[in-house]
Design an enzyme around this catalytic site. Sequence first.
Site: not given
Length: 514
Positions: A341, A289
């Site tokens: 995602d 991330s």
Amino acid sequence: MLIFYSNRDSAKYRKKWRKRLECYCCGVQSGRGENQSHFVEVGELMADFFCELDIVPSDVVAGLMLLRKQQKMRTAVTVAQGSNDIYQFLSGIPIYPNTRFLRLRVPTVLAEYNKVIHFLHYATAAYGWPMYMFCNSRSGLCNLLSHLRCGCRHLPDHLTLLKDNCCACNFATLKTLTKISSAEVVYVTYHNGIEEPPFFVALDHRYKKIVVSIRGTLSFKDILTDLAAGTKILPVDPPRQDWVGHKGIVRAAVYIRNKLRDEMIIKQALKRCPEKGSHNYGLVIVGHSLGAGTAAILTLLLQKDYPTVRCFSYSPPGGLLSKSAMEESKALVTSVVLGKDIVPRIGLPQMETLRADLINVIKKCNTPKWKVIMSGTSRCCGGITEKTFIDIQDELVVKDKRRLSSSANHSSEIEVIESPPLYPPGRIIHIVRNHLSRPSSVCCRNPEPVYQAIWAESADFDEVLISPRMLTDHRPDNVLSAMEKVLLNVGPAKPSRKLPESERRALLTRKLHT
């Protein structure tokens, strides 16, 4: 109901957003210093993004459900057209004749894939005990007990451990997930500030690497780093004016680079285990991330000093690097994205397009909002149909052509703010789901899909795909599970045409003329 404000004082509106951020991030001191400038900067960005548009939460929920249905209808129309080279859609990505599936039966490819899985454990370990307990609520505490220590026990002299709690719960998680001993850990800091993420440095004897692992988003300070989404030139040597990156993440990478240099952490790691040849170890930088974006940019910053540096970037932010920097990063960075995602698909241009699409799809809807929400939350209540939209078929065909041609044009009904395009880093391994069979009824659960790995391009992530999985696909434990399932389950062979391409096109031409 959508309400537009055209004459509101801009300074007052930006100040309103700054106050909101200070309220949400009440644990972050914002009264003076650099933190105040961060709140001002992010507040201005949020004010400009929303363009003084006031909508209620139910509008957003209904809009997302409508947009999800519209995206699914668009893919169905695209596949049914038969005049293009798309076989099917997997996790929202079109599969073409030249789509490259990972050839995992080749030993060298399989070995590299296993290496990517191996270093994901380091990226996950950087989150510490909160993420570990969240992902392992039943057995997490028992697994950590053997690595916990009392506050009176001293750490080894060679280990630097900063800002952990009295029982070193974060450090215990690190050792549990990576399965390394304290002797292999060189430096760990859990200090967390705006644009100052926690990270650790350790030795990996299996692959003979020094690993720098950077934590992803886990606090409000990290969120403020994410939201500092302006652009900044990467401070590389020699300078490259066309190498531009996400401002907050560039600053985070510079922070870690300075720590590594000033405290000579990598040099300490090279000297840690001379009996195992650690002085010849290479450098690997990993993260998930926010940590993935920081790791990719840090790799570019350290490339001159460490020419063989490699980076494994898991679920990286989409709005990270300019095109020239992204292309250069392909030689150094391998990224992994799972399914739909949302994070690798988020950049200012994508978010502005999403905002415009949401508002337009709400305006075109002729079904009451409560009915849209009810139909979207329960399969048994019926779904959103083509009749929900006005002139939906023409809109789908136009949008399909626009997406396939990778055009930057947007709907003219909602003004879209122009932002410089930024892209996810490196070569991208996309883990997709292949649903080989469908449930027999709407009330049945979907059967377990087969996971496959393909090489994707940055253009494949230029649109936010609305799905219940768009948030869960970002979790590092789900990414790890999906990558392992790629090895456990053999996916179907790549689809092939029943007719040669020339005959198929000739047949389509005859049908069009008749």
